[in-house]
Motif scaffolding. Structure first.
Motif, PDB file in Angstrom:
ATOM      1  N   ILE A  13       0.834  -1.208   0.000  1.00 25.79           N
ATOM      2  CA  ILE A  13       0.000   0.000   0.000  1.00 25.79           C
ATOM      3  C   ILE A  13       0.870   1.260   0.000  1.00 25.79           C
ATOM      4  O   ILE A  13       0.571   2.234  -0.708  1.00 25.79           O
ATOM      5  N   ILE A  14       1.942   1.252   0.791  1.00 23.32           N
ATOM      6  CA  ILE A  14       2.824   2.419   0.826  1.00 23.32           C
ATOM      7  C   ILE A  14       3.458   2.653  -0.548  1.00 23.32           C
ATOM      8  O   ILE A  14       3.581   3.798  -1.008  1.00 23.32           O
ATOM      9  N   LYS A  15       3.835   1.587  -1.238  1.00 22.77           N
ATOM     10  CA  LYS A  15       4.367   1.739  -2.599  1.00 22.77           C
ATOM     11  C   LYS A  15       3.310   2.315  -3.534  1.00 22.77           C
ATOM     12  O   LYS A  15       3.611   3.186  -4.366  1.00 22.77           O
ATOM     13  N   LEU A  16       2.076   1.838  -3.403  1.00 23.08           N
ATOM     14  CA  LEU A  16       0.990   2.368  -4.236  1.00 23.08           C
ATOM     15  C   LEU A  16       0.780   3.856  -3.993  1.00 23.08           C
ATOM     16  O   LEU A  16       0.575   4.636  -4.924  1.00 23.08           O
ATOM     17  N   MET A  17       0.815   4.259  -2.720  1.00 21.93           N
ATOM     18  CA  MET A  17       0.656   5.683  -2.391  1.00 21.93           C
ATOM     19  C   MET A  17       1.775   6.512  -3.029  1.00 21.93           C
ATOM     20  O   MET A  17       1.540   7.605  -3.553  1.00 21.93           O
ATOM     21  N   TYR A  18       2.979   5.980  -3.000  1.00 18.01           N
ATOM     22  CA  TYR A  18       4.124   6.692  -3.589  1.00 18.01           C
ATOM     23  C   TYR A  18       3.958   6.837  -5.102  1.00 18.01           C
ATOM     24  O   TYR A  18       4.104   7.933  -5.647  1.00 18.01           O
ATOM     25  N   HIS A  19       3.651   5.742  -5.788  1.00 18.62           N
ATOM     26  CA  HIS A  19       3.535   5.797  -7.246  1.00 18.62           C
ATOM     27  C   HIS A  19       2.313   6.588  -7.700  1.00 18.62           C
ATOM     28  O   HIS A  19       2.321   7.155  -8.796  1.00 18.62           O
ATOM     29  N   ALA A  20       1.287   6.655  -6.849  1.00 18.33           N
ATOM     30  CA  ALA A  20       0.111   7.466  -7.175  1.00 18.33           C
ATOM     31  C   ALA A  20       0.325   8.934  -6.805  1.00 18.33           C
ATOM     32  O   ALA A  20      -0.551   9.763  -7.034  1.00 18.33           O
ATOM     33  N   GLN A  21       1.496   9.229  -6.244  1.00 15.45           N
ATOM     34  CA  GLN A  21       1.881  10.584  -5.835  1.00 15.45           C
ATOM     35  C   GLN A  21       0.885  11.189  -4.842  1.00 15.45           C
ATOM     36  O   GLN A  21       0.584  12.378  -4.870  1.00 15.45           O
ATOM     37  N   CYS A  22       0.387  10.335  -3.950  1.00 15.37           N
ATOM     38  CA  CYS A  22      -0.529  10.810  -2.913  1.00 15.37           C
ATOM     39  C   CYS A  22       0.259  11.581  -1.855  1.00 15.37           C
ATOM     40  O   CYS A  22       1.392  11.235  -1.545  1.00 15.37           O
TER      41      CYS A  22
END
Length: 201
Positions: A13-22
């Motif tokens: 999830i943390i990787k997803l947040m990073y790549h989604a630029q959240c």
């Protein structure tokens, strides 16, 4: 789920947040727990997560070395959640407290009904009363890793649980299925109220 599975989930999830630029994200861990000295059905907003030895850090084995990561939750977020619970969820009590996170459901939590039990009921009760006197209000199996990983990633995090029983009174859940279902919805209801409040700010 426990710490190992939660760790995998949070990494993804943390990787997803990073790549989604959240930016400025908030994570909430919702679940159930065993209460320590609080009524069944109570909401617990974790003030501090500790391990079975009352230490407030997650210890990891990384490349053959012991690494300790502080388990820190956002105090302002916890306070906000407690205020919402007190004001809008009067059907139950809400508590601040330390949450003990264990790696085992049976021996790690001092239960008497596992396959092994090398201690007495008096040992168990002395342990539970001792940790309660030190501010522990509940026990579960994820909060320490959740707090440590959120803190390490600089993400605001909070843990909201509902107690299914008071461990000082016994280890077996006695509530009916309908009551249990209602109790288990309480963390979700608090989270929804929190999200609605944030959306209206």
């Amino acid at each position: 789920m426990g710490i190992p599975s939660l760790s995998i989930l949070l990494h993804e999830i943390i990787k997803l947040m990073y790549h989604a630029q959240c930016q400025d994200v908030t994570f909430l861990r919702l679940g159930t727990c065993g209460g320590i000295g609080i009524p069944a059905g109570s909401l617990v907003i974790t003030e501090e997560a500790v391990d079975g030895m009352m230490r407030n850090y997650l210890e990891l084995d990384i490349l053959g070395k012991k690494v300790q990561r502080l388990a820190v939750l956002d105090k302002n977020l916890a306070k906000e959640l407690k205020e919402i619970a007190d004001q809008e969820m009067t059907e139950c009590k809400a508590f601040f407290g330390k949450t003990m996170c264990t790696n085992d459901f049976y021996e790690g939590q001092g239960r008497l009904d596992g396959a092994f039990c090398d201690y007495t009921i008096d040992d168990k009760m002395a342990f539970l009363k001792d940790i309660h006197s030190k501010g522990v209000t509940n026990m579960e199996m994820e909060s320490l890793a959740f707090a440590a990983m959120c803190h390490h990633a600089n993400i605001k995090g909070a843990v909201i649980c509902v107690s299914l029983l008071n461990r000082l009174l016994g280890d077996q859940i006695s509530a009916s299925k309908d009551i249990m279902e209602e109790w288990q919805e309480r963390p979700q209801k608090l989270a929804i109220k929190f999200i609605k409040k944030r959306l209206n700010m």
